[in-house]
Design a protein around this motif. Structure first.
Motif, PDB file in Angstrom:
ATOM      1  N   LYS A 139      46.283  40.625  25.115  1.00 52.02           N
ATOM      2  CA  LYS A 139      46.330  39.238  24.649  1.00 52.02           C
ATOM      3  C   LYS A 139      46.843  39.139  23.206  1.00 52.02           C
ATOM      4  O   LYS A 139      47.634  38.247  22.868  1.00 52.02           O
ATOM      5  CB  LYS A 139      44.948  38.604  24.767  1.00 52.02           C
ATOM      6  CG  LYS A 139      44.867  37.136  24.393  1.00 52.02           C
ATOM      7  CD  LYS A 139      43.474  36.598  24.721  1.00 52.02           C
ATOM      8  CE  LYS A 139      43.335  35.136  24.328  1.00 52.02           C
ATOM      9  NZ  LYS A 139      43.241  34.958  22.863  1.00 52.02           N
ATOM     10  N   ASP A 144      39.992  31.350  26.145  1.00 48.59           N
ATOM     11  CA  ASP A 144      41.075  31.528  25.180  1.00 48.59           C
ATOM     12  C   ASP A 144      40.985  30.448  24.109  1.00 48.59           C
ATOM     13  O   ASP A 144      41.556  29.362  24.246  1.00 48.59           O
ATOM     14  CB  ASP A 144      42.421  31.474  25.897  1.00 48.59           C
ATOM     15  CG  ASP A 144      43.587  31.749  24.962  1.00 48.59           C
ATOM     16  OD1 ASP A 144      43.341  32.130  23.805  1.00 48.59           O
ATOM     17  OD2 ASP A 144      44.742  31.569  25.386  1.00 48.59           O
ATOM     18  N   TYR A 168      48.588  31.017  31.572  1.00 50.81           N
ATOM     19  CA  TYR A 168      48.216  31.892  32.678  1.00 50.81           C
ATOM     20  C   TYR A 168      48.620  31.228  33.993  1.00 50.81           C
ATOM     21  O   TYR A 168      48.227  30.093  34.270  1.00 50.81           O
ATOM     22  CB  TYR A 168      46.709  32.156  32.669  1.00 50.81           C
ATOM     23  CG  TYR A 168      46.309  33.475  33.295  1.00 50.81           C
ATOM     24  CD1 TYR A 168      45.929  34.542  32.504  1.00 50.81           C
ATOM     25  CD2 TYR A 168      46.329  33.657  34.679  1.00 50.81           C
ATOM     26  CE1 TYR A 168      45.554  35.759  33.067  1.00 50.81           C
ATOM     27  CE2 TYR A 168      45.976  34.859  35.247  1.00 50.81           C
ATOM     28  CZ  TYR A 168      45.583  35.915  34.439  1.00 50.81           C
ATOM     29  OH  TYR A 168      45.241  37.119  35.005  1.00 50.81           O
ATOM     30  N   PHE A 201      39.966  33.113  31.901  1.00 52.94           N
ATOM     31  CA  PHE A 201      40.874  33.461  30.806  1.00 52.94           C
ATOM     32  C   PHE A 201      41.291  32.206  30.042  1.00 52.94           C
ATOM     33  O   PHE A 201      41.268  32.175  28.814  1.00 52.94           O
ATOM     34  CB  PHE A 201      42.117  34.173  31.346  1.00 52.94           C
ATOM     35  CG  PHE A 201      43.025  34.701  30.270  1.00 52.94           C
ATOM     36  CD1 PHE A 201      42.901  36.002  29.820  1.00 52.94           C
ATOM     37  CD2 PHE A 201      44.007  33.892  29.701  1.00 52.94           C
ATOM     38  CE1 PHE A 201      43.740  36.492  28.818  1.00 52.94           C
ATOM     39  CE2 PHE A 201      44.839  34.359  28.697  1.00 52.94           C
ATOM     40  CZ  PHE A 201      44.699  35.669  28.257  1.00 52.94           C
ATOM     41  N   LEU A 233      46.561  26.798  32.336  1.00 48.58           N
ATOM     42  CA  LEU A 233      46.365  27.461  33.623  1.00 48.58           C
ATOM     43  C   LEU A 233      47.028  26.649  34.721  1.00 48.58           C
ATOM     44  O   LEU A 233      46.886  25.423  34.775  1.00 48.58           O
ATOM     45  CB  LEU A 233      44.873  27.603  33.942  1.00 48.58           C
ATOM     46  CG  LEU A 233      44.536  28.158  35.337  1.00 48.58           C
ATOM     47  CD1 LEU A 233      44.975  29.617  35.446  1.00 48.58           C
ATOM     48  CD2 LEU A 233      43.056  28.015  35.646  1.00 48.58           C
ATOM     49  N   SER A 269      44.954  41.788  31.027  1.00 47.54           N
ATOM     50  CA  SER A 269      45.073  40.409  30.538  1.00 47.54           C
ATOM     51  C   SER A 269      44.421  40.254  29.168  1.00 47.54           C
ATOM     52  O   SER A 269      45.017  39.698  28.234  1.00 47.54           O
ATOM     53  CB  SER A 269      44.444  39.430  31.527  1.00 47.54           C
ATOM     54  OG  SER A 269      45.158  39.382  32.740  1.00 47.54           O
ATOM     55  N   ILE A 301      51.254  35.019  31.150  1.00 46.95           N
ATOM     56  CA  ILE A 301      50.809  36.015  32.124  1.00 46.95           C
ATOM     57  C   ILE A 301      50.991  35.394  33.499  1.00 46.95           C
ATOM     58  O   ILE A 301      50.507  34.291  33.758  1.00 46.95           O
ATOM     59  CB  ILE A 301      49.327  36.394  31.936  1.00 46.95           C
ATOM     60  CG1 ILE A 301      49.091  37.042  30.563  1.00 46.95           C
ATOM     61  CG2 ILE A 301      48.875  37.353  33.044  1.00 46.95           C
ATOM     62  CD1 ILE A 301      47.627  37.344  30.273  1.00 46.95           C
ATOM     63  N   ASN A 303      50.129  36.262  37.321  1.00 44.45           N
ATOM     64  CA  ASN A 303      49.323  37.126  38.160  1.00 44.45           C
ATOM     65  C   ASN A 303      49.689  36.868  39.623  1.00 44.45           C
ATOM     66  O   ASN A 303      49.389  35.811  40.174  1.00 44.45           O
ATOM     67  CB  ASN A 303      47.841  36.824  37.900  1.00 44.45           C
ATOM     68  CG  ASN A 303      46.898  37.762  38.635  1.00 44.45           C
ATOM     69  OD1 ASN A 303      47.262  38.396  39.610  1.00 44.45           O
ATOM     70  ND2 ASN A 303      45.660  37.835  38.158  1.00 44.45           N
ATOM     71  N   GLY A 341      41.774  33.850  36.292  1.00 41.48           N
ATOM     72  CA  GLY A 341      42.655  32.913  35.612  1.00 41.48           C
ATOM     73  C   GLY A 341      41.898  31.766  34.964  1.00 41.48           C
ATOM     74  O   GLY A 341      42.182  31.374  33.827  1.00 41.48           O
TER      75      GLY A 341
END
Length: 279
Positions: free
Chosen positions: A123, A181, A188, A177, A244, A119, A134, A136, A174
């Motif tokens: 990036k 970010d 995500y 991230f 997210l 991840s 992404i 997951n 998640g």
């Protein structure tokens, strides 16, 4: 044409996702541990006229060094990535605690650490595309807690609990991230496919009686791969707007659940970074 990376793309859900986007006309990079299954993926792509758009990379993703090798290989061959789908996993429930060559608990290395490394490591390539994502494949929407004092479940090891704990680690992956970010371009998505009728699920059960019972149960509550990948494809083609999000099949999962605790997510991130310094 998009460039899509699928880990665990030679089996089950990963293979179903890879096949869909290859058929659609996209460039698909599949990562898997079996060279035989990788060759089959390339052969099927060649037979369908998609030879130039299909790539297979063999790797043991339970090892950090292998994840890093894959990252460097992808960076050397591709300028950008549009989507990453993280599916690589092991359905086998280990009876005893076992470590990888790098000293990490096996399930922790494959189901969590690999996804963390990929991840963050890819990036930059994602940010070179217009609408990077992404996805997951784990198990958001389930209750549970993360033991931050024993994130590898080394104490009082239980194979089943370790696998379940890995899903909770991915919930926090998640969250961290998205929070860390600063550019905020990559979306995500945590996705729970629920019960899926894959050969890997059944082959991992050693007891023949239990295997037969599980197959019968999955015929009732499970779904075939062709059906299970539909919500994944929908999310990838029609991404949600938040940075997210989490889903259990078609249903959106509330990020207010305790499993998405922001403080725990940052603590886990810090612990993981420290662990990786030793590799």
């Amino acid at each position: 044409m998009q460039t899509i990376l699928v880990t665990g793309g030679t089996d089950g859900i990963g293979k179903g996702v890879a096949a869909h986007f290859l058929k659609k006309g996209d460039l698909v990079i599949v990562v898997g541990s079996s060279s035989a299954k990788g060759d089959l993926f390339l052969r099927e792509a060649r037979q369908s006229g998609a030879k130039e758009r299909a790539f297979f990379l063999q790797a043991n993703l339970s090892l950090v060094k292998e994840n890093k090798r894959i990252i460097e290989e992808i960076k050397s061959r591709f300028n950008s990535l549009d989507k990453i789908v993280l599916c690589a996993t092991s359905h086998k429930t280990r009876k005893e605690y076992s470590e990888t060559q790098e000293g990490f608990e096996f399930s922790f290395g494959l189901a969590y650490l690999s996804r963390f490394v990929l991840s963050y490591g890819l990036k930059e390539l994602l940010e070179n595309s217009d609408n990077p994502m992404i996805l997951n494949v784990c198990a958001p929407g389930m209750n549970g807690t993360v033991n931050l004092d024993d994130i590898q479940c080394k104490r009082n090891y239980n194979g089943g609990k370790s696998k379940y704990h890995g899903s909770r680690l991915n919930d926090l992956l998640g969250v961290a991230f998205a929070r860390n970010d600063t550019i905020g371009k990559v979306k995500y998505i945590l996705f729970n496919p629920w019960a899926v009728q894959t050969s890997g699920t059944f082959d991992a059960i050693e007891n023949p009686v239990l295997r037969s019972i599980t197959k019968l149960l999955y015929k009732i509550v499970g779904r075939p791969v062709e059906e299970a990948v539909l919500p994944i494809i929908d999310l990838l083609e029609n991404p949600p707007s938040p940075s997210l999000s989490a889903y259990k099949v078609w249903k959106k999962v509330s990020l207010a659940m305790k499993t998405f605790d922001k403080e725990n997510a940052q603590k886990l991130y810090n612990l993981t970074v420290q662990l990786l310094k030793g590799v």
